[in-house]
Design an enzyme around this catalytic site. Structure first.
Site, short mmCIF file in Angstrom:
data_model
loop_
_atom_site.label_atom_id
_atom_site.label_comp_id
_atom_site.label_asym_id
_atom_site.label_seq_id
_atom_site.Cartn_x
_atom_site.Cartn_y
_atom_site.Cartn_z
N SER A 149 49.79 11.95 37.51
CA SER A 149 50.91 11.60 36.59
C SER A 149 51.96 10.84 37.39
O SER A 149 52.05 10.99 38.61
CB SER A 149 51.54 12.89 36.05
OG SER A 149 52.75 12.60 35.39
N TYR A 164 54.86 21.37 37.46
CA TYR A 164 54.08 20.22 37.00
C TYR A 164 54.15 19.10 38.03
O TYR A 164 53.13 18.53 38.43
CB TYR A 164 54.61 19.75 35.65
CG TYR A 164 53.79 18.66 35.00
CD1 TYR A 164 52.64 18.96 34.28
CD2 TYR A 164 54.16 17.31 35.10
CE1 TYR A 164 51.87 17.96 33.69
CE2 TYR A 164 53.41 16.31 34.51
CZ TYR A 164 52.27 16.64 33.80
OH TYR A 164 51.51 15.64 33.21
N LYS A 168 50.95 17.62 40.25
CA LYS A 168 50.46 16.24 40.14
C LYS A 168 50.53 15.51 41.49
O LYS A 168 49.66 14.70 41.80
CB LYS A 168 51.25 15.49 39.06
CG LYS A 168 51.02 16.05 37.65
CD LYS A 168 49.54 16.02 37.25
CE LYS A 168 49.30 16.42 35.82
NZ LYS A 168 47.89 16.34 35.42
P1 NDP Z 1 46.76 17.44 25.58
O1 NDP Z 1 47.53 18.70 25.57
O2 NDP Z 1 46.84 16.52 24.39
O3 NDP Z 1 45.21 17.74 25.86
C1 NDP Z 1 44.83 18.54 26.93
C2 NDP Z 1 43.48 19.15 26.65
O4 NDP Z 1 43.14 19.94 27.80
C3 NDP Z 1 43.48 20.08 25.43
O5 NDP Z 1 42.34 19.84 24.64
C4 NDP Z 1 43.43 21.47 26.07
O6 NDP Z 1 42.76 22.45 25.30
C5 NDP Z 1 42.63 21.18 27.34
N1 NDP Z 1 42.79 22.23 28.32
C6 NDP Z 1 43.93 22.92 28.64
N2 NDP Z 1 43.67 23.85 29.56
C7 NDP Z 1 42.34 23.75 29.85
C8 NDP Z 1 41.47 24.46 30.72
N3 NDP Z 1 41.90 25.48 31.47
N4 NDP Z 1 40.17 24.10 30.75
C9 NDP Z 1 39.71 23.10 29.98
N5 NDP Z 1 40.48 22.40 29.12
C10 NDP Z 1 41.78 22.73 29.06
O7 NDP Z 1 47.23 16.69 26.91
P2 NDP Z 1 47.21 15.14 27.34
O8 NDP Z 1 46.02 14.48 26.78
O9 NDP Z 1 48.55 14.57 27.11
O10 NDP Z 1 47.08 15.31 28.91
C11 NDP Z 1 45.86 15.14 29.61
C12 NDP Z 1 46.18 15.03 31.08
O11 NDP Z 1 47.06 13.91 31.28
C13 NDP Z 1 46.90 16.24 31.67
O12 NDP Z 1 46.44 16.46 32.97
C14 NDP Z 1 48.35 15.79 31.70
O13 NDP Z 1 49.09 16.47 32.68
C15 NDP Z 1 48.18 14.33 32.04
N6 NDP Z 1 49.32 13.50 31.72
C16 NDP Z 1 49.82 13.46 30.44
C17 NDP Z 1 50.90 12.66 30.17
C18 NDP Z 1 51.51 12.59 28.80
O14 NDP Z 1 52.64 12.08 28.69
N7 NDP Z 1 50.83 13.06 27.76
C19 NDP Z 1 51.54 11.84 31.21
C20 NDP Z 1 50.90 11.95 32.51
C21 NDP Z 1 49.84 12.75 32.73
P3 NDP Z 1 43.62 23.46 24.39
O15 NDP Z 1 44.09 22.63 23.25
O16 NDP Z 1 42.64 24.51 23.98
O17 NDP Z 1 44.72 23.98 25.27
#
Ligand code: NDP
Length: 259
Positions: A149, A164, A168
């Site tokens: 991130s 967080y 990252k």
């Molecule tokens: P979302 O919350 O939209 O999606 C994350 C997904 O990961 C969900 O489906 C969630 O499932 C799943 N998940 C959570 N915990 C686990 C676990 N222990 N094992 C397997 N799956 C899991 O997040 P984003 O798409 O926004 O984020 C994806 C990545 O991008 C993350 O690493 C985030 O930190 C990073 N990121 C996001 C940014 C943003 O602004 N959105 C910016 C920079 C980085 P469930 O719904 O069941 O919890």
């Protein structure tokens, strides 16, 4: 291979953790559009199955969902076993699952700290390690992409999110470490560092929703990124087009971290 063919993922197999929705879903879709078969690995199996069905129907590739908790080594090993059974190979690993908990450092509980570090950093380590070991054992010159991130580069404000940010920054250095250790095997390891992206991680978090306008005022492009805007950079890293790119972190933040 010439020109655009270098970006083809035809016949390759990719897993995407956190692939049921958000960035994972968009990137899995991008990989499928380039010809890859997809394994959605997510805690939420029902949503993962819906996403896999959509991807398969739209792109004529195979797509399956596997329930996987990236913090549990047994669950991650079971994911690899399923991939071996179904496809017999793994070319691309997108280690992406992550969460954010906002709390001032002075008040952050041990449980909050541990949860974020376990999913965001240990989860990336476990999934990248399992993918790398499998690729090396099978002699596959694969590509591992980890989701870091811009928070691994800067301290985001005004929301307090020290766990967080630390997780990252850890992903960026873990990526470099794995890239160096595995360089001679042909397995490449890179990370992406997105800026604010309009997924549920942001839009469904009641403490973050009121901050979106503040971030947009600070952002040179004055908007959030769309998850689909990460498809081409991850396609580059996943494909042979990036054969000399390993140990890199690619910032995709609409210039948010430039000043
Ligand atoms: P979302 O919350 O939209 O999606 C994350 C997904 O990961 C969900 O489906 C969630 O499932 C799943 N998940 C959570 N915990 C686990 C676990 N222990 N094992 C397997 N799956 C899991 O997040 P984003 O798409 O926004 O984020 C994806 C990545 O991008 C993350 O690493 C985030 O930190 C990073 N990121 C996001 C940014 C943003 O602004 N959105 C910016 C920079 C980085 P469930 O719904 O069941 O919890």
């Amino acid at each position: 291979m010439k020109g655009i063919e270098k970006f083809s993922l035809q016949g390759k197999v990719a897993f995407v953790t956190g692939g049921a929705r958000g960035i994972g879903k968009a990137v899995a879709t991008g990989f499928a559009e380039a010809g890859a078969h997809i394994v959605i690995a997510d805690l939420d199996l029902a949503e993962g199955e819906k996403t896999a069905a959509q991807i398969a129907a739209a792109n004529g590739v195979q797509a399956v969902a596997v329930k996987c908790d990236v913090t549990d080594p047994h669950s991650v090993n079971a994911l690899i076993d399923t991939i071996e059974e179904k496809f017999g190979k793994l070319d691309i690993a997108f280690c992406n699952a992550g969460i954010c908990i906002n709390a001032p450092a002075s008040e952050m509980t041990y449980e909050q700290w541990t949860k974020v570090i376990n999913i965001n950093l240990t989860g990336v380590f476990l999934t990248a390690q399992a993918a790398g070991n499998y690729m090396i054992k099978k002699g596959i010159k694969g590509s591992i992409i980890n989701t870091a991130s811009m928070s691994g580069h800067i301290v985001n404000v005004p929301q307090p999110q020290c766990a967080y940010n630390a997780s990252k920054a850890g992903v960026i250095m873990l990526t470099k470490s794995l890239a160096v250790e595995w360089a001679t095997t042909g397995v490449r390891v890179n990370s992406i560092s997105p800026g604010y992206i309009g997924t549920e991680l942001v839009k469904a978090n009641p403490t973050l929703i009121p901050l979106i306008n503040t971030w947009n005022e600070m952002a040179p492009l004055h908007r959030l990124g769309e998850p689909e805007e990460l498809q081409t950079v991850t396609l580059f890293l996943a494909s042979d087009a990036s054969s000399f790119t390993t140990g890199s972190d690619v910032v995709v933040d609409g210039a948010f971290t430039c000043f």
